[in-house]
Enzyme design. Structure first.
Site, PDB file in Angstrom:
ATOM      1  N   LYS A   1      41.368  21.628 -42.042  1.00 16.44           N
ATOM      2  CA  LYS A   1      40.143  20.913 -41.673  1.00 16.44           C
ATOM      3  C   LYS A   1      39.251  20.836 -42.904  1.00 16.44           C
ATOM      4  CE  LYS A   1      35.897  21.432 -38.942  1.00 16.44           C
ATOM      5  NZ  LYS A   1      35.173  22.269 -37.969  1.00 16.44           N
ATOM      6  N   THR A   2      39.007  19.628 -43.350  1.00 15.51           N
ATOM      7  CA  THR A   2      38.195  19.422 -44.531  1.00 15.51           C
ATOM      8  C   THR A   2      37.237  18.269 -44.292  1.00 15.51           C
ATOM      9  OG1 THR A   2      38.302  19.121 -46.932  1.00 15.51           O
ATOM     10  CG2 THR A   2      39.881  17.886 -45.611  1.00 15.51           C
TER      11      THR A   2
END
Length: 292
Positions: free
Chosen positions: A203-204
């Site tokens: 998750k970025t």
């Protein structure tokens, strides 16, 4: 013809993704060689028809002061859960407000200990038994690269992966919320380092420039965090670009529960993620659903 190509043809269409519950293959990048339980849990989080997910995030209270829009979780969040593919939250919130009748898969916030007051960079892990008790489909661990606690954070990720692998529970590596302004080079490194250390999902944040580098450099699915509150039109445009450039989903919180019409917003985001709606069409859908 390879075995995978034969399996895809057996599905009736050479472009049709294989159900992740098939023990021989998986529709998600990098997951073919994982166990059945891992694939099954991932197939709850990600829609097997599209290979994507809309993850509703409401774990903000564990790291910051009361956030506008979720002052009352029961009133603001519970009605939205139905429209998400999956949810990410803390163990306290799972027990206190998520209905036991909910069939939405839970990505459990698995690291805790530091807040925005201390830089979000020195967490510890909770017990993997908690993930089993809460029937979690994945566990989420914050990893702060470049901070003074980097080694501790990577060790946390590795420990979470070791624990998760014992029970086929995938781990999602999460970039800290205070790292939102980093560039694609940083996120590409973050994604690759976390994947190399065993994370199944990353998750970025989305970047206006060179986001494809983040996707290309990472051997596992990348989900884009919804980020700070934007106008509905701007948020939908951003998520369209992220999906178009290879993101496997949107993990969204503030841009849904702080929206003028949260249900309309999450439904519009879902149409982008699963129906590849264009920005103008998505915003038109939001306006129609919200009556604005």
């Amino acid at each position: 013809m390879t075995e995978k190509e034969e399996l895809m043809l057996d599905a009736g269409d050479s472009m049709t993704p294989i159900d992740c519950t098939d023990s021989r293959s998986c529709f998600l990048k990098g997951m073919d060689n994982t166990g059945w339980g891992m694939k099954n849990r991932l197939s709850r989080i990600f829609n097997p028809k599209t290979g994507r997910t809309v993850m509703l995030a409401f774990d903000h209270g564990s790291i910051m002061a009361t956030t506008t829009g979720i002052d009352s979780l029961s009133a603001s969040i519970v009605p939205l859960i139905h429209f998400a593919d999956s949810i990410i939250c803390t163990r306290g919130v799972v027990r206190s407000i998520v209905p036991v009748s909910s069939r939405k898969p839970v990505c459990l916030r698995f690291s805790a200990g530091s807040t925005e007051l201390s830089g979000l960079n020195n967490d510890s892990l909770i017990d993997i038994v908690e993930a089993l008790r809460l029937n979690a489909s994945a566990i989420a661990v914050t990893v702060a690269l470049g901070d003074r606690h980097e080694a501790r954070m990577i060790a946390n990720l590795s420990a979470a992966v070791d624990a998760g692998n014992k029970y086929d529970i995938p781990v999602m590596a999460v970039v800290p919320i205070n790292h939102q302004e980093r560039d694609a080079a940083y996120y590409a490194m973050f994604a690759r380092v976390c994947a190399e250390n065993g994370a199944s999902v990353i998750k970025t944040y989305y970047t206006e420039k060179n986001f494809e580098r983040v996707i290309h450099n990472c051997p596992v699915p990348v989900i884009v965090a919804g980020g700070k509150k934007m106008t509905e039109q701007k948020a939908l445009e951003t998520y369209c670009r992220a999906i178009g450039e290879g993101a496997a989903g949107i993990d969204v919180g503030r841009n849904v529960f702080q929206s003028s019409s949260p249900v309309a917003m999450i439904r519009s985001i879902s149409a982008i993620v699963h129906d590849s709606l264009f920005p103008d069409d998505a915003f038109r859908m939001f306006r129609e659903l919200s009556g604005s």
